[in-house]
Write a protein that holds these residues in place. Structure first.
Motif, mmCIF file in Angstrom:
data_model
loop_
_atom_site.group_PDB
_atom_site.id
_atom_site.type_symbol
_atom_site.label_atom_id
_atom_site.label_comp_id
_atom_site.label_asym_id
_atom_site.label_seq_id
_atom_site.Cartn_x
_atom_site.Cartn_y
_atom_site.Cartn_z
ATOM 1 N N ALA A 82 42.167 45.036 58.670
ATOM 2 C CA ALA A 82 42.372 44.383 60.450
ATOM 3 C C ALA A 82 43.532 43.324 60.824
ATOM 4 O O ALA A 82 44.024 43.792 62.054
ATOM 5 C CB ALA A 82 40.868 43.921 61.235
ATOM 6 N N ILE A 83 44.119 42.934 59.806
ATOM 7 C CA ILE A 83 45.276 41.940 59.588
ATOM 8 C C ILE A 83 46.877 43.232 60.319
ATOM 9 O O ILE A 83 47.270 42.250 61.441
ATOM 10 C CB ILE A 83 45.048 40.743 59.157
ATOM 11 N N GLN A 84 46.538 43.761 59.616
ATOM 12 C CA GLN A 84 47.508 44.240 59.903
ATOM 13 C C GLN A 84 47.698 45.475 61.117
ATOM 14 O O GLN A 84 48.814 45.643 61.609
ATOM 15 C CB GLN A 84 47.755 45.691 58.068
ATOM 16 N N LYS A 85 46.582 46.219 61.055
ATOM 17 C CA LYS A 85 46.511 46.640 62.554
ATOM 18 C C LYS A 85 47.178 45.605 63.574
ATOM 19 O O LYS A 85 47.498 45.982 64.855
ATOM 20 C CB LYS A 85 44.886 47.206 62.840
ATOM 21 N N PHE A 86 46.367 44.414 63.266
ATOM 22 C CA PHE A 86 46.532 43.821 64.936
ATOM 23 C C PHE A 86 47.892 43.724 65.095
ATOM 24 O O PHE A 86 48.549 43.153 65.901
ATOM 25 C CB PHE A 86 46.057 42.075 64.467
ATOM 26 N N ARG A 87 47.975 43.034 63.714
ATOM 27 C CA ARG A 87 50.221 42.230 63.266
ATOM 28 C C ARG A 87 51.130 44.002 64.149
ATOM 29 O O ARG A 87 51.775 43.954 65.077
ATOM 30 C CB ARG A 87 50.450 42.993 61.488
ATOM 31 N N ASP A 88 50.676 45.249 63.520
ATOM 32 C CA ASP A 88 51.692 46.564 64.153
ATOM 33 C C ASP A 88 51.311 46.351 65.803
ATOM 34 O O ASP A 88 52.030 46.567 66.051
ATOM 35 C CB ASP A 88 50.914 47.721 63.648
ATOM 36 N N CYS A 89 50.021 45.803 65.970
ATOM 37 C CA CYS A 89 49.491 45.939 68.033
ATOM 38 C C CYS A 89 51.043 44.487 68.409
ATOM 39 O O CYS A 89 51.142 45.205 68.992
ATOM 40 C CB CYS A 89 48.378 46.185 68.413
ATOM 41 N N PHE A 90 50.784 43.864 67.581
ATOM 42 C CA PHE A 90 51.046 42.241 68.075
ATOM 43 C C PHE A 90 52.793 42.916 68.139
ATOM 44 O O PHE A 90 53.268 42.181 69.326
ATOM 45 C CB PHE A 90 50.598 42.026 67.131
ATOM 46 N N HIS A 91 53.781 43.292 67.220
ATOM 47 C CA HIS A 91 54.871 43.766 67.190
ATOM 48 C C HIS A 91 55.282 44.650 68.386
ATOM 49 O O HIS A 91 56.129 44.317 69.229
ATOM 50 C CB HIS A 91 54.821 44.273 65.974
ATOM 51 N N ALA A 92 54.602 45.874 68.530
ATOM 52 C CA ALA A 92 55.010 46.686 68.782
ATOM 53 C C ALA A 92 54.666 46.452 70.592
ATOM 54 O O ALA A 92 55.568 46.737 71.481
ATOM 55 C CB ALA A 92 54.041 48.139 69.060
ATOM 56 N N THR A 93 53.453 45.646 71.151
ATOM 57 C CA THR A 93 53.499 45.296 72.299
ATOM 58 C C THR A 93 54.178 43.898 72.693
ATOM 59 O O THR A 93 54.224 43.887 73.924
ATOM 60 C CB THR A 93 51.593 45.330 72.627
#
Length: 236
Positions: free
Chosen positions: A86-97
């Motif tokens: 979950a932390i990687q998924k959040f990291r990716d979304c946070f970075h992108a958006t």
């Protein structure tokens, strides 16, 4: 072997250290004679400046990325996406958006306006308050750091429509905030907005919103380009 495996961790650790130190110094030392983080230069304190928002965002993001190396995952695009934590998924979304478009926006708009008339964005009086190295951490180093990180680490982008909605919601939130400050305290956070009439403000703000969206799309395009030799995952 991926780009991440050899250089990612030391790079993320170095950047996280830089941002944590810079953020701490900014809060405890910069402009302390003019008030604390909540009162600096009047209503809203340092929280009225997008630069401070961005510094906070970059600090949180790179600290989170470092934590992800310890308790999360770094599943590459060639692997099963179900292995992502979950932390990687959040990291990716946070970075992108948020992280990438906001960081690029701050650097590009700051130096573009500075080149025209620095008094409109960073008055000369601030040179006596803010050390040069802090200014460059806030307004210069952000861009190369984000580009290097994008090269070293793959980020799964969300659905394009959802991603654009998130960055627009963020931009509108900040816009409402600075307009409220102008109304409540008669403080224009950025002098450039004070010298523009209402139609010019509307055009200027519309252009900035388009820039936010454009930077989101550029970030997505860069990820596709840099990682084009790897199989593309299906977005969920």
């Amino acid at each position: 072997m991926t780009k991440l495996s050899s250089l990612g961790l030391p790079f993320i650790a170095s950047v996280a250290t830089l941002y944590v130190y810079s953020f701490t110094y900014n809060v405890t030392s910069v402009g302390i004679k003019s008030g604390n983080v909540f009162t600096f230069k009047g209503y809203g304190g340092k929280f009225k400046f997008l630069t401070f928002w961005n510094l906070s965002i970059q600090t949180i993001y790179f600290a989170l990325s470092l934590v992800n190396f310890v308790i999360g995952s770094n599943v590459p695009p060639t692997a099963d996406p179900k292995r992502k934590t979950a932390i990687q998924k959040f990291r990716d979304c946070f970075h992108a958006t948020i992280v990438f478009p906001t960081g690029m926006f701050v650097v590009m708009t700051f130096w573009a306006i500075y080149a025209v008339d620095r008094e409109l964005v960073y008055p000369e009086s601030l040179d006596k308050i803010i050390p040069a190295w802090v200014n460059h951490v806030n307004h210069t180093f952000v861009l190369p750091i984000l580009l290097i990180e994008k090269y070293l680490i793959y980020h799964q982008y969300p659905n394009k429509g959802k991603g654009i909605l998130v960055i627009l919601a963020f931009a509108l939130t900040y816009l409402v905030w600075i307009l409220w400050i102008a109304y409540k305290a008669d403080i224009w956070v950025y002098p450039v907005l004070k010298v523009l009439d209402t139609p010019q403000k509307a055009i200027f703000i519309f252009f900035l919103m388009l820039l936010f969206v454009s930077l989101y799309l550029i970030g997505e395009g860069l990820t596709i380009f840099l990682w084009r030799k790897t199989p593309k995952q299906k977005r969920r």
